[in-house]
Design a protein around this motif. Structure first.
Motif, PDB file in Angstrom:
ATOM      1  N   THR A 122       0.830  -1.196   0.000  1.00 36.18           N
ATOM      2  CA  THR A 122       0.000   0.000   0.000  1.00 36.18           C
ATOM      3  C   THR A 122       0.867   1.249   0.000  1.00 36.18           C
ATOM      4  N   VAL A 123       0.475   2.227  -0.796  1.00 39.42           N
ATOM      5  CA  VAL A 123       1.101   3.545  -0.791  1.00 39.42           C
ATOM      6  C   VAL A 123       0.125   4.511  -0.123  1.00 39.42           C
ATOM      7  N   VAL A 124       0.595   5.232   0.896  1.00 39.73           N
ATOM      8  CA  VAL A 124      -0.251   6.175   1.632  1.00 39.73           C
ATOM      9  C   VAL A 124       0.238   7.591   1.353  1.00 39.73           C
ATOM     10  N   HIS A 125      -0.664   8.425   0.874  1.00 36.67           N
ATOM     11  CA  HIS A 125      -0.346   9.828   0.604  1.00 36.67           C
ATOM     12  C   HIS A 125      -0.690  10.659   1.833  1.00 36.67           C
ATOM     13  N   THR A 126       0.262  11.447   2.307  1.00 36.30           N
ATOM     14  CA  THR A 126       0.065  12.305   3.473  1.00 36.30           C
ATOM     15  C   THR A 126       0.531  13.716   3.129  1.00 36.30           C
ATOM     16  N   PRO A 127       0.198  14.707   3.948  1.00 36.20           N
ATOM     17  CA  PRO A 127       0.651  16.071   3.675  1.00 36.20           C
ATOM     18  C   PRO A 127       2.167  16.246   3.707  1.00 36.20           C
ATOM     19  N   VAL A 128       2.884  15.342   4.365  1.00 35.78           N
ATOM     20  CA  VAL A 128       4.331  15.500   4.456  1.00 35.78           C
ATOM     21  C   VAL A 128       5.087  14.567   3.525  1.00 35.78           C
ATOM     22  N   GLY A 129       4.384  13.856   2.710  1.00 37.56           N
ATOM     23  CA  GLY A 129       5.068  12.961   1.790  1.00 37.56           C
ATOM     24  C   GLY A 129       4.245  11.724   1.511  1.00 37.56           C
ATOM     25  N   VAL A 182       2.082  -8.263  -8.600  1.00 39.47           N
ATOM     26  CA  VAL A 182       2.320  -7.288  -7.541  1.00 39.47           C
ATOM     27  C   VAL A 182       1.167  -6.290  -7.584  1.00 39.47           C
ATOM     28  N   VAL A 183       0.402  -6.229  -6.504  1.00 37.89           N
ATOM     29  CA  VAL A 183      -0.752  -5.337  -6.416  1.00 37.89           C
ATOM     30  C   VAL A 183      -0.415  -4.179  -5.485  1.00 37.89           C
ATOM     31  N   VAL A 184      -0.603  -2.956  -5.988  1.00 39.74           N
ATOM     32  CA  VAL A 184      -0.329  -1.755  -5.212  1.00 39.74           C
ATOM     33  C   VAL A 184      -1.626  -0.971  -5.074  1.00 39.74           C
ATOM     34  N   THR A 185      -2.115  -0.811  -3.849  1.00 45.29           N
ATOM     35  CA  THR A 185      -3.283   0.026  -3.604  1.00 45.29           C
ATOM     36  C   THR A 185      -2.836   1.327  -2.954  1.00 45.29           C
ATOM     37  N   THR A 186      -3.629   2.364  -3.092  1.00 46.92           N
ATOM     38  CA  THR A 186      -3.259   3.669  -2.553  1.00 46.92           C
ATOM     39  C   THR A 186      -4.376   4.208  -1.669  1.00 46.92           C
ATOM     40  N   SER A 187      -3.996   5.067  -0.749  1.00 51.73           N
ATOM     41  CA  SER A 187      -4.965   5.751   0.101  1.00 51.73           C
ATOM     42  C   SER A 187      -4.386   7.092   0.513  1.00 51.73           C
ATOM     43  N   THR A 188      -5.254   7.988   0.935  1.00 49.14           N
ATOM     44  CA  THR A 188      -4.833   9.293   1.450  1.00 49.14           C
ATOM     45  C   THR A 188      -5.175   9.350   2.928  1.00 49.14           C
ATOM     46  N   ARG A 189      -4.199   9.686   3.732  1.00 50.68           N
ATOM     47  CA  ARG A 189      -4.430   9.726   5.181  1.00 50.68           C
ATOM     48  C   ARG A 189      -3.726  10.931   5.782  1.00 50.68           C
ATOM     49  N   LEU A 190      -4.452  11.670   6.573  1.00 54.18           N
ATOM     50  CA  LEU A 190      -3.880  12.822   7.257  1.00 54.18           C
ATOM     51  C   LEU A 190      -3.428  12.476   8.664  1.00 54.18           C
TER      52      LEU A 190
END
Length: 330
Positions: free
Chosen positions: A54-61, A173-181
């Motif tokens: 999983t790739v997690v997008h945050t405000p700092v990176g 290879v499965v890559v899921t993404t999410s946005t988390r603050l």
């Protein structure tokens, strides 16, 4: 819109987490490695040869790490066989059809396949070395904006008499993404910004309730929590919010019994368009000796309105006693 401004203000940092799921192997499946006249070369990473991260997008990176290693096998010992793995986007449509997903092809270059090779020595049935697959160094994870990606890796026999298995010669290879603050479990000291003094909150409003009940430094006054009725705070102006502090009714006697059980937090600049920061469980909120629990952001986020949907640990005394907001100066 909130989403356009969500990353305007942030504190630079480096964060790394790893999320890699490997299911257990199963010997009950029936694949072409059984009963095939060819000397098949195959892989048994797990029952379906699927690796996930999983790739997690945050405000700092953007947070993400992936590394996998697995051997290859052959049905019958030979003089030796060598294999490599190559990206095969043509398999994405079939994968989605079979799994009922709508993933897109992982862009070329995201995975480092330079070590995706293995060698089965003569008179052996499995490679002593492993196939290595990992995220390529310097990958810009911020560009992975789709909800899910799949990278089918097809085996290619480069030397020897073996034949790559049609079914077990592919690894996905499965890559899921999410946005988390929310920075789960982070302490008060890690909140971006400073606590806003109670005196500076005098003009704020909270619905339902009166803000004075949540700023009187008493854990014995406040409001009962209704999970179906969120608290909406209007700070009267846009601030760079870094986190909040919550104290449950009677929580100074112990947050495990009287604290906040969960906190869904949403932010807005105009009161109409909301961005969900996430839901923090009891275990994801740090606490202190005064019964306060903290929801911490990775970086400061612009907002005028804060909407809190809470649940309480106690069904008898569950309520919100105190509220604090932390913000960075402009």
């Amino acid at each position: 819109m909130m989403k356009k401004n969500i990353f305007k203000n942030f504190s630079l940092g480096i964060v790394t987490i790893a999320t890699l799921g490997l299911a257990s192997c199963s010997s009950d499946e029936s694949y072409d490695v059984y009963g095939n006249p060819n000397n098949l070369v195959y892989v048994q990473v797990n029952a379906e040869n699927i690796l996930t991260t999983t790739v997690v997008h945050t405000p700092v990176g953007d947070i993400g790490k992936f590394k996998a290693a697995f051997p290859v096998r052959i049905q019958r010992a030979t003089a030796g066989t060598s294999v490599c793995f190559e990206l095969d986007p043509s398999l994405v449509a079939e994968y989605n059809k079979t799994k009922g997903t709508d993933y897109v092809a992982l862009p070329a270059g995201v995975l480092d396949l330079t070590k995706a090779v293995a060698h089965i020595q003569a008179d052996t049935l499995a490679s002593k070395d492993s196939v290595y697959v990992e995220l390529a160094a310097g990958t810009d994870l911020s560009k992975l904006t789709e909800a899910g990606y799949v990278a089918p890796l097809r085996m290619k026999v480069t030397a020897g008499a073996g034949v790559a298995s049609v079914e077990r010669g592919i690894v996905y290879v499965v890559v899921t993404t999410s946005t988390r603050l929310m920075n789960a479990g982070a302490a008060r000291s890690e909140i971006p910004g400073e606590e806003i003094p109670v005196a500076n909150m005098a003009s704020w409003t909270i619905t339902p309730g009166s803000l004075a009940d949540f700023t009187d430094n008493s854990s014995f006054s406040g409001s009962k929590i209704d999970p179906n009725t969120p608290f909406v705070i209007d700070m009267q102006e846009v601030k760079n919010v870094g986190g909040i502090g919550l104290q449950g009714l009677y929580a100074n006697y112990g947050v495990s019994s009287y604290g906040i059980n969960s906190c869904k937090l949403e932010l807005s600049e105009d009161g109409n368009n909301w961005t969900e920061a996430g839901t923090a469980s009891y275990d994801e909120m740090s606490s202190d000796n005064n019964g306060y629990q903290y929801v911490v952001f990775y970086g400061a986020v612009q907002a005028r309105y804060i909407r809190l949907t809470l649940s309480a640990r106690s069904s008898w005394y569950g309520g919100l006693a105190e509220l604090r907001v932390f913000a960075q100066s402009n």
